[in-house]
Design a protein around this motif. Structure first.
Motif, PDB file in Angstrom:
ATOM      1  N   CYS A 176       0.824  -1.210   0.000  1.00  0.00           N
ATOM      2  CA  CYS A 176       0.000   0.000   0.000  1.00  0.00           C
ATOM      3  C   CYS A 176       0.859   1.261   0.000  1.00  0.00           C
ATOM      4  CB  CYS A 176      -0.953   0.008   1.193  1.00  0.00           C
ATOM      5  SG  CYS A 176      -0.183   0.323   2.793  1.00  0.00           S
ATOM      6  N   ALA A 177       0.209   2.379  -0.277  1.00  0.00           N
ATOM      7  CA  ALA A 177       0.916   3.661  -0.366  1.00  0.00           C
ATOM      8  C   ALA A 177       1.636   3.998   0.927  1.00  0.00           C
ATOM      9  CB  ALA A 177      -0.083   4.766  -0.728  1.00  0.00           C
ATOM     10  N   GLU A 178       0.955   3.814   2.057  1.00  0.00           N
ATOM     11  CA  GLU A 178       1.569   4.152   3.336  1.00  0.00           C
ATOM     12  C   GLU A 178       2.790   3.275   3.616  1.00  0.00           C
ATOM     13  OE1 GLU A 178      -0.075   4.094   7.849  1.00  0.00           O
ATOM     14  OE2 GLU A 178      -1.027   5.545   6.484  1.00  0.00           O
ATOM     15  N   GLY A 179       2.684   1.998   3.294  1.00  0.00           N
ATOM     16  CA  GLY A 179       3.800   1.093   3.538  1.00  0.00           C
ATOM     17  C   GLY A 179       5.004   1.360   2.665  1.00  0.00           C
ATOM     18  N   LEU A 180       4.767   1.985   1.502  1.00  0.00           N
ATOM     19  CA  LEU A 180       5.857   2.254   0.568  1.00  0.00           C
ATOM     20  C   LEU A 180       6.375   3.681   0.611  1.00  0.00           C
ATOM     21  CD1 LEU A 180       4.447   0.324  -2.532  1.00  0.00           C
ATOM     22  CD2 LEU A 180       6.566  -0.221  -1.305  1.00  0.00           C
ATOM     23  N   ALA A 181       5.531   4.642   1.005  1.00  0.00           N
ATOM     24  CA  ALA A 181       5.892   6.036   0.762  1.00  0.00           C
ATOM     25  C   ALA A 181       5.693   6.996   1.923  1.00  0.00           C
ATOM     26  CB  ALA A 181       5.098   6.557  -0.447  1.00  0.00           C
ATOM     27  N   ALA A 182       5.159   6.549   3.071  1.00  0.00           N
ATOM     28  CA  ALA A 182       5.034   7.451   4.218  1.00  0.00           C
ATOM     29  C   ALA A 182       6.414   7.718   4.831  1.00  0.00           C
ATOM     30  CB  ALA A 182       4.096   6.849   5.261  1.00  0.00           C
ATOM     31  N   GLY A 183       6.481   8.668   5.739  1.00  0.00           N
ATOM     32  CA  GLY A 183       7.745   9.020   6.371  1.00  0.00           C
ATOM     33  C   GLY A 183       8.504   7.835   6.947  1.00  0.00           C
ATOM     34  N   PRO A 184       7.861   6.949   7.732  1.00  0.00           N
ATOM     35  CA  PRO A 184       8.575   5.794   8.272  1.00  0.00           C
ATOM     36  C   PRO A 184       9.140   4.876   7.196  1.00  0.00           C
ATOM     37  CG  PRO A 184       6.563   6.171   9.506  1.00  0.00           C
ATOM     38  CD  PRO A 184       6.513   7.078   8.318  1.00  0.00           C
ATOM     39  N   ALA A 185       8.444   4.767   6.056  1.00  0.00           N
ATOM     40  CA  ALA A 185       8.957   3.938   4.965  1.00  0.00           C
ATOM     41  C   ALA A 185      10.250   4.525   4.415  1.00  0.00           C
ATOM     42  CB  ALA A 185       7.909   3.822   3.860  1.00  0.00           C
ATOM     43  N   ILE A 186      10.273   5.833   4.247  1.00  0.00           N
ATOM     44  CA  ILE A 186      11.495   6.491   3.754  1.00  0.00           C
ATOM     45  C   ILE A 186      12.629   6.298   4.754  1.00  0.00           C
ATOM     46  CG2 ILE A 186      12.530   8.714   3.139  1.00  0.00           C
ATOM     47  CD1 ILE A 186       9.670   9.607   2.318  1.00  0.00           C
ATOM     48  N   GLU A 187      12.326   6.516   6.026  1.00  0.00           N
ATOM     49  CA  GLU A 187      13.349   6.398   7.063  1.00  0.00           C
ATOM     50  C   GLU A 187      13.899   4.978   7.156  1.00  0.00           C
ATOM     51  OE1 GLU A 187      13.834   7.121  11.894  1.00  0.00           O
ATOM     52  OE2 GLU A 187      12.069   7.877  10.833  1.00  0.00           O
ATOM     53  N   GLN A 188      13.013   3.989   7.094  1.00  0.00           N
ATOM     54  CA  GLN A 188      13.473   2.601   7.183  1.00  0.00           C
ATOM     55  C   GLN A 188      14.232   2.186   5.930  1.00  0.00           C
ATOM     56  OE1 GLN A 188      10.159   0.024   8.332  1.00  0.00           O
ATOM     57  NE2 GLN A 188       9.406   1.609   9.704  1.00  0.00           N
ATOM     58  N   ARG A 189      13.780   2.656   4.771  1.00  0.00           N
ATOM     59  CA  ARG A 189      14.455   2.310   3.522  1.00  0.00           C
ATOM     60  C   ARG A 189      15.864   2.903   3.483  1.00  0.00           C
ATOM     61  NH1 ARG A 189      10.769   3.953   0.257  1.00  0.00           N
ATOM     62  NH2 ARG A 189      10.019   2.094  -0.806  1.00  0.00           N
ATOM     63  N   CYS A 190      16.002   4.133   3.944  1.00  0.00           N
ATOM     64  CA  CYS A 190      17.283   4.847   3.828  1.00  0.00           C
ATOM     65  C   CYS A 190      18.094   4.870   5.123  1.00  0.00           C
ATOM     66  CB  CYS A 190      17.021   6.288   3.384  1.00  0.00           C
ATOM     67  SG  CYS A 190      16.217   6.400   1.788  1.00  0.00           S
ATOM     68  N   ARG A 191      17.476   4.385   6.206  1.00  0.00           N
ATOM     69  CA  ARG A 191      18.107   4.364   7.527  1.00  0.00           C
ATOM     70  C   ARG A 191      18.498   5.768   8.003  1.00  0.00           C
ATOM     71  NH1 ARG A 191      21.272  -0.783   5.735  1.00  0.00           N
ATOM     72  NH2 ARG A 191      19.798  -2.388   6.369  1.00  0.00           N
ATOM     73  N   GLN A 192      17.705   6.735   7.624  1.00  0.00           N
ATOM     74  CA  GLN A 192      17.815   8.100   8.147  1.00  0.00           C
ATOM     75  C   GLN A 192      16.526   8.841   7.838  1.00  0.00           C
ATOM     76  OE1 GLN A 192      20.752  10.585   6.175  1.00  0.00           O
ATOM     77  NE2 GLN A 192      20.702   9.277   4.362  1.00  0.00           N
ATOM     78  N   LYS A 193      16.274   9.890   8.620  1.00  0.00           N
ATOM     79  CA  LYS A 193      15.033  10.641   8.461  1.00  0.00           C
ATOM     80  C   LYS A 193      15.027  11.391   7.124  1.00  0.00           C
ATOM     81  CE  LYS A 193      13.841  11.211  13.333  1.00  0.00           C
ATOM     82  NZ  LYS A 193      12.632  10.349  13.196  1.00  0.00           N
ATOM     83  N   ASP A 201      18.995  12.668  -4.055  1.00  0.00           N
ATOM     84  CA  ASP A 201      19.080  11.234  -3.765  1.00  0.00           C
ATOM     85  C   ASP A 201      18.059  10.467  -4.607  1.00  0.00           C
ATOM     86  OD1 ASP A 201      18.451   8.644  -2.216  1.00  0.00           O
ATOM     87  OD2 ASP A 201      20.172   9.421  -1.125  1.00  0.00           O
ATOM     88  N   PRO A 202      18.438   9.296  -5.135  1.00  0.00           N
ATOM     89  CA  PRO A 202      17.503   8.513  -5.969  1.00  0.00           C
ATOM     90  C   PRO A 202      16.208   8.113  -5.267  1.00  0.00           C
ATOM     91  CG  PRO A 202      19.755   7.680  -6.193  1.00  0.00           C
ATOM     92  CD  PRO A 202      19.781   8.704  -5.096  1.00  0.00           C
ATOM     93  N   VAL A 203      16.193   8.138  -3.924  1.00  0.00           N
ATOM     94  CA  VAL A 203      14.972   7.736  -3.223  1.00  0.00           C
ATOM     95  C   VAL A 203      13.805   8.649  -3.568  1.00  0.00           C
ATOM     96  CG1 VAL A 203      15.282   9.117  -1.105  1.00  0.00           C
ATOM     97  CG2 VAL A 203      14.084   6.925  -1.004  1.00  0.00           C
TER      98      VAL A 203
END
Length: 287
Positions: A176-193, A201-203
């Motif tokens: 879902c959108a939240e699981g892929l693109a919300a703030g926590p998803a970005i932070e967990q994917r990139c290991r930084q806020k 950045d490519p993210v």
């Protein structure tokens, strides 16, 4: 007589008082703790003022049908102390004034329609991208409700083939959108806020693709006149142009859209959208 607004978020509550011309004269902000502690702070803030009505936008999911027993309740929230709590009823008892009750994203959407980036339109979608992803949908000037309020942040998206992130949504993981693109998803994917990630950045191309998918779905489902983006993640100013570009590719000429610079836009009222909308909704109760 004065008007009140409450933006009841899962992380913090923000309250405001205005005169009848909607000029804010006092505000307060405090963390969301337990219902009992939070209500004490709300009552203490409003006590010095004589209120005519209060507009409330709450985190959810919430009961929005006045004909059901769960109207005014916070429903299946992960904040266990608030689950099934009758927030509207508690506020009506404590403040003894009419309460306009809706979601936190809806009051922000209403604020934008009345005084922000949605002025002049009666069909808008306000998307907030932060700790979660939520949407306020207004059609013909009224909130869109069915059996419940919308939960657009949990609609399913096509995951990019090159994206190996496992997702952050406890219900839908990386679907879902939240699981892929919300703030926590970005932070967990990139290991930084998100705020610490560079604009090139490519993210951000990945993020824009997912948000453009969301806009694609919203466009073909609700056909709004404008899609307004708010929330902490959208402080990244490079996102809006990227979303417009990717949305044009995804729509691929199937429907005719307004100029994308007018169709996909940033929030006009910033962090004041919710309080502004809450005050306008309170005013509706006494007009």
């Amino acid at each position: 007589m004065m008007l009140g607004a409450i933006e009841a978020g899962g992380t913090k509550f923000v309250c405001a008082v205005s005169d009848n011309d909607l000029k804010i004269i006092d505000t307060v902000k405090f963390p969301t703790t337990t219902p009992a502690e939070t209500l004490i702070k709300i009552v203490a803030f409003f006590k010095p003022y004589t209120l005519s009505a209060v507009g409330v936008g709450s985190f959810g999911p919430i009961g929005i049908n006045p004909d059901t027993n769960d109207y005014g309740h916070i429903l299946n929230t992960p904040k266990l102390a608030w689950r099934q709590f009758d927030l509207r009823g508690a506020l009506k008892t404590a403040l003894n004034v009419p309460i306009y009750w809706t979601t936190d994203v809806n009051i922000a959407a209403y604020g934008e329609m009345m005084a922000g980036a949605g002025q002049g339109y009666s069909n808008i979608v306000y998307l907030t991208v932060g700790t979660g992803i939520g949407a306020g949908v207004i059609t013909a000037g009224e909130f869109y409700y069915g059996i419940a309020h919308t939960e657009i942040g949990h609609t399913l998206l096509q995951k990019q083939a090159a994206d190996s992130f496992a997702g952050s949504c406890p219900y839908h993981q990386d679907q879902c959108a939240e699981g892929l693109a919300a703030g926590p998803a970005i932070e967990q994917r990139c290991r930084q806020k998100a705020e610490k990630i560079g604009a090139t950045d490519p993210v951000w191309a990945i993020e824009a693709d997912y948000l453009a998918q969301l806009c694609h779905n919203i466009t073909l489902t609700f056909a709004p006149e404008v899609i307004i983006f708010g929330g902490g993640v959208m402080h990244q100013q490079q996102l809006i142009p990227l979303i417009r570009e990717k949305l044009a590719t995804k729509i691929n000429g199937y429907v005719e859209l307004p100029s994308l610079t007018d169709y996909v836009v940033p929030v006009g009222l910033g962090d004041q959208a919710g309080l502004t909308g809450g005050l306008y909704l309170a005013q509706k109760l006494i007009d």
